[in-house]
Design a protein around this motif. Sequence first.
Motif, PDB file in Angstrom:
ATOM      1  N   TRP A  95      40.607  33.652  41.060  1.00  0.00           N
ATOM      2  CA  TRP A  95      40.361  34.620  40.002  1.00  0.00           C
ATOM      3  C   TRP A  95      40.915  35.989  40.387  1.00  0.00           C
ATOM      4  N   ASN A  96      40.604  36.401  41.591  1.00  0.00           N
ATOM      5  CA  ASN A  96      40.998  37.745  41.988  1.00  0.00           C
ATOM      6  C   ASN A  96      42.469  37.859  42.347  1.00  0.00           C
ATOM      7  N   ALA A  97      43.036  36.776  42.848  1.00  0.00           N
ATOM      8  CA  ALA A  97      44.478  36.797  43.096  1.00  0.00           C
ATOM      9  C   ALA A  97      45.198  36.992  41.768  1.00  0.00           C
ATOM     10  N   SER A  98      44.697  36.307  40.746  1.00  0.00           N
ATOM     11  CA  SER A  98      45.298  36.425  39.422  1.00  0.00           C
ATOM     12  C   SER A  98      45.070  37.814  38.859  1.00  0.00           C
ATOM     13  N   ARG A  99      43.910  38.320  39.140  1.00  0.00           N
ATOM     14  CA  ARG A  99      43.552  39.642  38.648  1.00  0.00           C
ATOM     15  C   ARG A  99      44.503  40.691  39.237  1.00  0.00           C
ATOM     16  N   TYR A 100      44.852  40.509  40.485  1.00  0.00           N
ATOM     17  CA  TYR A 100      45.788  41.413  41.138  1.00  0.00           C
ATOM     18  C   TYR A 100      47.111  41.458  40.377  1.00  0.00           C
ATOM     19  N   LEU A 101      47.603  40.282  40.042  1.00  0.00           N
ATOM     20  CA  LEU A 101      48.861  40.230  39.310  1.00  0.00           C
ATOM     21  C   LEU A 101      48.693  40.861  37.935  1.00  0.00           C
ATOM     22  N   LEU A 102      47.640  40.505  37.258  1.00  0.00           N
ATOM     23  CA  LEU A 102      47.430  41.005  35.905  1.00  0.00           C
ATOM     24  C   LEU A 102      47.302  42.521  35.838  1.00  0.00           C
ATOM     25  N   MET A 103      46.656  43.069  36.842  1.00  0.00           N
ATOM     26  CA  MET A 103      46.455  44.520  36.856  1.00  0.00           C
ATOM     27  C   MET A 103      47.769  45.272  37.027  1.00  0.00           C
ATOM     28  N   ASN A 104      48.739  44.578  37.584  1.00  0.00           N
ATOM     29  CA  ASN A 104      50.007  45.225  37.866  1.00  0.00           C
ATOM     30  C   ASN A 104      51.125  44.807  36.927  1.00  0.00           C
ATOM     31  N   LYS A 133      35.686  41.466  37.093  1.00  0.00           N
ATOM     32  CA  LYS A 133      35.919  41.610  38.528  1.00  0.00           C
ATOM     33  C   LYS A 133      35.547  40.344  39.294  1.00  0.00           C
ATOM     34  N   VAL A 134      34.601  39.633  38.757  1.00  0.00           N
ATOM     35  CA  VAL A 134      34.135  38.436  39.453  1.00  0.00           C
ATOM     36  C   VAL A 134      34.267  37.209  38.547  1.00  0.00           C
ATOM     37  N   TYR A 135      34.590  36.098  39.149  1.00  0.00           N
ATOM     38  CA  TYR A 135      34.693  34.822  38.440  1.00  0.00           C
ATOM     39  C   TYR A 135      33.374  34.487  37.754  1.00  0.00           C
ATOM     40  N   ASN A 136      33.437  34.324  36.464  1.00  0.00           N
ATOM     41  CA  ASN A 136      32.235  34.010  35.705  1.00  0.00           C
ATOM     42  C   ASN A 136      32.519  32.918  34.678  1.00  0.00           C
ATOM     43  N   PRO A 137      32.340  31.666  35.075  1.00  0.00           N
ATOM     44  CA  PRO A 137      32.751  30.534  34.243  1.00  0.00           C
ATOM     45  C   PRO A 137      32.044  30.481  32.898  1.00  0.00           C
ATOM     46  N   LYS A 138      30.860  31.052  32.845  1.00  0.00           N
ATOM     47  CA  LYS A 138      30.100  31.030  31.578  1.00  0.00           C
ATOM     48  C   LYS A 138      30.889  31.629  30.428  1.00  0.00           C
ATOM     49  N   LEU A 139      31.768  32.565  30.772  1.00  0.00           N
ATOM     50  CA  LEU A 139      32.486  33.280  29.730  1.00  0.00           C
ATOM     51  C   LEU A 139      33.595  32.469  29.078  1.00  0.00           C
TER      52      LEU A 139
END
Length: 879
Positions: free
Chosen positions: A579-588, A6-12
């Motif tokens: 991150w979240n803009a991309s997440r929106y697309l990915l979720m759909n 849900k949140v940008y986490n660069p460590k990953l």
Amino acid sequence: METMEKVYNPKLFEKKWYEYWEKNNYFHADEENEGKSYSIVIPPPNVTGQLHMGHALDNTLQDILIRFRRMQGYNTLWMPGCDHAGIATQAKVEASLREEGTNRYELGREKFLERVWKWKEEYGSRIMFQLRSLGSSCDWVRERFTMDEGCSKAVREVFVSLYEEGLIYQGRRITNWCPDCNTAISDIEVEHETEKGHLWHLRYKVEGEDRYVEIATTRPETMFGDTGVAVHPNDERYKDLVGKTLILPIVERKIPLFADEYVDPSFGTGAVKVTPAHDPNDFEMGLRHNLEEVVVIENDGKMGEGAGKYAGLDRYECRKRLVKELEELGVLIKTEEHEHAVGHCSRCHSTIEPLVSKQWFVKMESLAKPAMEAVKDGRIKFVPDRFTKIYLNWLENIRDWCISRQLWWGHRIPAWHCHNCGETSVSREDLSVCPKCGSKDIAQDEDVLDTWFSSGLWPFETMGWPEKTKTLEKFYPTSTLVTGYDIIFFWVARMVMMGLKFGKDVPFRHVFIHGLVRDAQGRKMSKSLGNGIDPLEVVDKYGADTLRFMLITGNTPGNDMRFYWERVESARNFANKIWNASRYLLMNLAGRDENFTPNKEDYTLSDKWILSRFNAVASGVTENLEKFELGEAARQIYEFLWSEFCDWYIELTKARLYDKDNERPRQTALFVLGKVLEGTLRLLHPFMPFITEEIWQKLPHKGETIMLANWPQVEDRDEAAEKDMSVIMETIKTVRNLRAEVGAAPGHKSEVILSFSDDNLKVLFKEHAGYLNALAAAEPVTFAEGDAPENALSGALNGVQVYLPLKGLIDVEKELARLQKELDGLEKDIKRTEGKLNNENFTKKAPANVVENEREKLSALVEKEKATKERFAALEKMK
RNA sequence: GGGGUUAUAGCUCAGUUGGUUAGAGUGUCUCGUUGACAUCGAGGAGGUCACAGGUUCGAGCCCUGUUAACCCCACCA
């Protein structure tokens, strides 16, 4: 289906992608590649210590340029490496020896050097690790070190060639000596600082007469080395004394009083004591007048034999005691406060002692000339341009360069001295026999070269020079040099001189200069202040992309910048937004048809708009990167992604994406979302390599890595779509304004009534009423004919009248007052604009489009005034 | 002594060849939590573009001068 946190986490993912890139050789430059080349050599960081914020900035800039060109299809080389940093590194190792209770002399030269090499292995690799953490896409297999075999060979070749040409010579001169580093240093390694000191007036007796000559000095302790006193030839006060002999106090030495043009009669007493061994000017005068050099200060800063009973004392302690003695003897007449510039060692900050010693020098004049030409005729360009002047000014006034250092760590000078015949031989090969007399009793010069001597060869020594290599052929001259303004003299100028001389061409086409990263108060980050911020700490907490983005935005090339954690957070928020803009697309993405391509009719206005806007941004970013406006390029992506793509476009796709019953519109929205996002990621990749790769890999894509994807091609804009969309957007903003005035909750739906100045607008809004539903909570949207509705707030813009029926209560008085203020402002604007348009000078001389803009502005203002007046009248009625 | 940079919103800064109503981030105020994101969204307040002249139809931007801060260069003891 890929999912996202849900949140940008660069460590990953940062480490993962760097390893992936490196493992797959994506950073490697191939000289067999036929493509156009683009190359950068890294300003080699010192092997001492670790990277600081300045390095982070420097390397971010380079990486952006390199990644940009790589994506554009250039055959790119970023040459990495580090510098042996003679004095600095030796000082570090000596410090650690001190802790162990020993020193380099006890260890001996060979053992000591072993220690330094060990140090180099440890810290050198640490720096390379840090560069990787920042995302630097260096061609690591080519990593070089200024003291590796190849560089050493280049250094020796250059030294010997210059010597053979007479451009390197050994001479006994007065040079800047650092008593703590225990070595000579060059002029630019001396930092001048204004200090409060004293001007002591002393009187020297005239031999055989009952007269005295009064001299003024800032350094009384050097008097033991005085071998004369000088006055100006035209100075009437001393005319009759010139040629007489003076008696030096305490020492009782007989010294001549002579005349020399150098003396400034207006300073002090007009008579100056001359100490050839301890002052550069006095040294010159000594040569002119054949004066003896009497050494009274030793290399360690302590008084020597010549100082008599003061021998062995520190120079400042001696000064203190001597002044007291002179006072007691009646030699000291008076003491004045005096401000003057004092030289300090740029490395350890000790006060520099001018001392006479035998050193090696490079004659600079003939090397400097071509280096100036290359910049004057534009073969090398400074960015920003103002640094050209600084560079040229320095070269115009250049003096010979002292290149020998009394250190152990560095390139040893390739000269051998014969103890038998006294000959000095310079050679490419190590010598064991004197070439002149055949004696075996020879020894190599003890000194090493100034670190900058080898750094000056960096652009070509790293490419295999003096061999004629494919690498040189392909990548020399390099394209761009990125560095801070603080080393233009130390490094840039020397590289240009050496490059032209030995590389047979300029070493680089552009010199891209950046400023310093300061702390939040604007102070230089330094160890002594303890205000430095470790870039790795920022990477650890916020990610390398965040750090990179923060470093290049919000400043202008060549200017210093300040470090703020708030700015880091702001950059991090941007990363999270992507991150979240991309997440929106990915979720759909579920149910997306990969083979679907929209027809012309499938595109909505918002689709056409965002595609056109993307093209605008792609072209702006490309142009700005090409002219080194990296901050502006990044800002444009930021604006586009956040304020256009997220705030408007994504919102407008929601209706289509959530409507699972209408397949074509949904597929079209997915298609455009994907296309624009993917393209934007590519534009952003040079700036934020990790997050763009992470998302790109999750999105539908072609290719192994975004870093080798093509740079976006700029396509045509859709002016009509942009215009229509902007009218709608402005109208939506008007509705929001009106609603906020009423105090309505933003999400609370209510009726909005529209009327238009022409029918085309009506058609546009009827077709896109949905946009107002989605973004202005306008529901229903109705269309008024004729008179304005009663009891409604109204706003107008671009030929669209907006009415918001007043359901609730508002503070009529307050609103009236506000409207009155607005009307006053409008009236003023209208008057000014009318005045402009009535001015024939303006309408005749200004370009047509400017005049046209002014006309449009006027009609918009009039329209707005009319609407405001209507609103005002409506409210009055309600009173 | 010579040269350079900077002066724009409370703070940090953009403002690309002179041309709408000077922008952003941050801070601040009001409102908003059902599916991208509160690391968010909507709206507002906040600027005599250091000062004084000049050029121009038009100046934050160009020219001259002044002031202030910072930096670099420089062998007056």
